[in-house]
Design a protein around this motif. Structure first.
Motif, mmCIF file in Angstrom:
data_model
loop_
_atom_site.group_PDB
_atom_site.id
_atom_site.type_symbol
_atom_site.label_atom_id
_atom_site.label_comp_id
_atom_site.label_asym_id
_atom_site.label_seq_id
_atom_site.Cartn_x
_atom_site.Cartn_y
_atom_site.Cartn_z
ATOM 1 N N ARG A 64 -2.747 5.640 1.596
ATOM 2 C CA ARG A 64 -2.100 4.369 1.269
ATOM 3 C C ARG A 64 -3.065 3.201 1.449
ATOM 4 O O ARG A 64 -3.050 2.237 0.678
ATOM 5 C CB ARG A 64 -0.829 4.159 2.099
ATOM 6 C CG ARG A 64 -1.028 4.090 3.590
ATOM 7 C CD ARG A 64 0.278 3.773 4.302
ATOM 8 N NE ARG A 64 0.850 2.522 3.800
ATOM 9 C CZ ARG A 64 2.089 2.121 4.057
ATOM 10 N NH1 ARG A 64 2.894 2.887 4.772
ATOM 11 N NH2 ARG A 64 2.524 0.967 3.609
ATOM 12 N N CYS A 65 -3.917 3.281 2.486
ATOM 13 C CA CYS A 65 -4.939 2.252 2.677
ATOM 14 C C CYS A 65 -6.059 2.848 3.506
ATOM 15 O O CYS A 65 -5.971 3.991 3.964
ATOM 16 C CB CYS A 65 -4.363 0.983 3.321
ATOM 17 S SG CYS A 65 -3.993 1.132 5.082
ATOM 18 N N ILE A 102 -3.533 1.729 -3.512
ATOM 19 C CA ILE A 102 -3.966 2.954 -2.847
ATOM 20 C C ILE A 102 -5.433 2.861 -2.458
ATOM 21 O O ILE A 102 -6.185 2.063 -3.008
ATOM 22 C CB ILE A 102 -3.758 4.199 -3.728
ATOM 23 C CG1 ILE A 102 -4.534 4.084 -5.054
ATOM 24 C CG2 ILE A 102 -2.276 4.455 -3.968
ATOM 25 C CD1 ILE A 102 -4.513 5.351 -5.907
ATOM 26 N N LEU A 160 3.865 7.947 -4.623
ATOM 27 C CA LEU A 160 3.906 6.485 -4.680
ATOM 28 C C LEU A 160 5.340 5.993 -4.557
ATOM 29 O O LEU A 160 6.209 6.350 -5.349
ATOM 30 C CB LEU A 160 3.286 5.987 -5.989
ATOM 31 C CG LEU A 160 1.801 6.307 -6.216
ATOM 32 C CD1 LEU A 160 1.332 5.721 -7.538
ATOM 33 C CD2 LEU A 160 0.940 5.813 -5.063
ATOM 34 N N ARG A 170 7.135 1.723 1.069
ATOM 35 C CA ARG A 170 7.091 2.314 2.405
ATOM 36 C C ARG A 170 6.677 1.253 3.419
ATOM 37 O O ARG A 170 6.005 0.274 3.081
ATOM 38 C CB ARG A 170 6.138 3.507 2.427
ATOM 39 C CG ARG A 170 4.708 3.186 2.074
ATOM 40 C CD ARG A 170 3.870 4.471 1.959
ATOM 41 N NE ARG A 170 4.163 5.177 0.713
ATOM 42 C CZ ARG A 170 4.231 6.498 0.607
ATOM 43 N NH1 ARG A 170 4.082 7.265 1.654
ATOM 44 N NH2 ARG A 170 4.464 7.068 -0.559
ATOM 45 N N LEU A 219 -1.921 11.156 0.629
ATOM 46 C CA LEU A 219 -0.840 11.117 -0.351
ATOM 47 C C LEU A 219 -1.064 12.083 -1.508
ATOM 48 O O LEU A 219 -0.187 12.243 -2.352
ATOM 49 C CB LEU A 219 -0.684 9.700 -0.920
ATOM 50 C CG LEU A 219 -0.410 8.577 0.078
ATOM 51 C CD1 LEU A 219 -0.214 7.256 -0.668
ATOM 52 C CD2 LEU A 219 0.802 8.893 0.936
ATOM 53 N N THR A 223 0.844 -1.192 0.000
ATOM 54 C CA THR A 223 0.000 0.000 0.000
ATOM 55 C C THR A 223 0.879 1.242 0.000
ATOM 56 O O THR A 223 1.900 1.300 0.685
ATOM 57 C CB THR A 223 -0.941 0.030 1.214
ATOM 58 O OG1 THR A 223 -0.183 0.059 2.416
ATOM 59 C CG2 THR A 223 -1.864 -1.176 1.207
ATOM 60 N N GLY A 224 0.464 2.227 -0.780
ATOM 61 C CA GLY A 224 1.256 3.436 -0.920
ATOM 62 C C GLY A 224 2.249 3.367 -2.056
ATOM 63 O O GLY A 224 2.875 4.367 -2.412
ATOM 64 N N GLU A 225 2.382 2.182 -2.656
ATOM 65 C CA GLU A 225 3.261 2.015 -3.815
ATOM 66 C C GLU A 225 2.471 1.527 -5.024
ATOM 67 O O GLU A 225 2.302 2.235 -6.010
ATOM 68 C CB GLU A 225 4.398 1.044 -3.501
ATOM 69 C CG GLU A 225 5.343 0.848 -4.675
ATOM 70 C CD GLU A 225 6.411 -0.212 -4.406
ATOM 71 O OE1 GLU A 225 7.342 -0.310 -5.225
ATOM 72 O OE2 GLU A 225 6.298 -0.944 -3.394
#
Length: 282
Positions: free
Chosen positions: A222-223, A212, A242, A245, A230, A207-209
């Motif tokens: 991110r979640c 999302i 992104l 993390r 973000l 999440t966050g990469e």
């Protein structure tokens, strides 16, 4: 870019009144429903406009029941037919009719279905599952692991086709004995992943990469469980944020969160079915 989006708009109303759910039988006003429809249509427009190289997977996780609303049924069907959409799925109690699925691409659309004993007749729910099977729709079926639900879960497992995965969510705050957990694991071999919260602080998470969360205003996080923003989906500001993390929370106790932890093997377990919660072996 391959991106998975968990979308949750303002819809909060549900046609069930499960005692363990804070949104049971909540009624959205006409204005709230209109706002939810507008937000969903905006998101659907964004998703449809992605470039072919932007492969997209979408899981709708409404607080309420989405499929009783025409705009959710229409959106899922339309998105499922787009070539750059890899998967589109929704969490549902399956109380809606199923004829709308004739407009969807069964290779792309999938349903994450939950059975709530006491909220709908067993035969009605099972009949809906059989309709999904007849239409060639991918779906999983699950239940919350309360002791009073055990016999219904056993009945479901016996009546569902063998290839349909029956999942069990541990009841929130329930400390299962080994004997109790064994009974649920006999029905869902993956129940041990749900039994205890997963330590996540400082551990890498997708999440966050590549995953999302998006709300009705387009705010990207991110979640669902980490409030830090973000950026925004619609102005593209989220893209610069992104990156790989670590999780900032002590534990993660919800499947739609911990399934993305890189410390767990669940992307392999659910390969090809992460969003709809269908194991690769099913």
């Amino acid at each position: 870019m391959d991106l998975t989006v968990l979308y949750r708009g303002p819809l909060a109303s549900c046609d069930y009144d499960c005692p363990y759910c804070p949104f049971a039988k909540r009624r959205d006003s006409r204005e709230q429903l209109r706002a939810d429809r507008d937000a969903l249509e905006r998101f659907a427009g964004w998703a449809a406009a992605r470039q072919p190289e932007d492969r997209l997977s979408v899981l709708f996780t409404p607080w309420g029941e989405g499929l009783v609303r025409s705009w959710y049924r229409r959106t899922l069907a339309e998105l499922s037919r787009l070539p750059h959409i890899r998967r589109v799925a929704i969490q549902t109690n399956l109380s809606c009719r199923t004829d709308w699925l004739a407009e969807a691409d069964p290779d792309t659309l999938a349903l994450w279905c939950t059975y709530h004993p006491g909220q709908t007749p067993y035969d009605r729910f099972l009949g809906k599952c059989r309709e999904l099977s007849a239409r060639g729709i991918r779906f999983s079926v699950g239940i919350v692991g309360f002791e009073e639900h055990l016999e219904a879960a056993r009945r479901l497992r016996a009546d569902l086709p063998e290839h349909v995965y029956l999942w069990v969510n541990a009841a929130e705050g329930r400390d299962y004995t080994d004997e109790e957990a064994a009974r649920w694991t006999a029905l869902d071999p993956l129940f041990p992943y749900s039994r205890h919260p997963h330590r996540s602080a400082g551990l890498p998470c997708r999440t966050g990469e590549s995953v999302i969360s998006v709300d009705g205003d387009g705010t990207v996080r991110r979640c669902h469980f980490v409030p830090a923003e973000l950026g925004n989906l619609y102005d593209g500001s989220y893209r610069a944020a992104l990156r790989p993390r670590a999780c900032p929370l002590a534990v993660c106790d919800c499947h739609i969160g911990y399934v993305h932890l890189e410390s767990l093997p669940l992307y392999d377990v659910f390969a090809g079915g992460v969003l709809e919660r269908i194991p690769a072996s099913a």
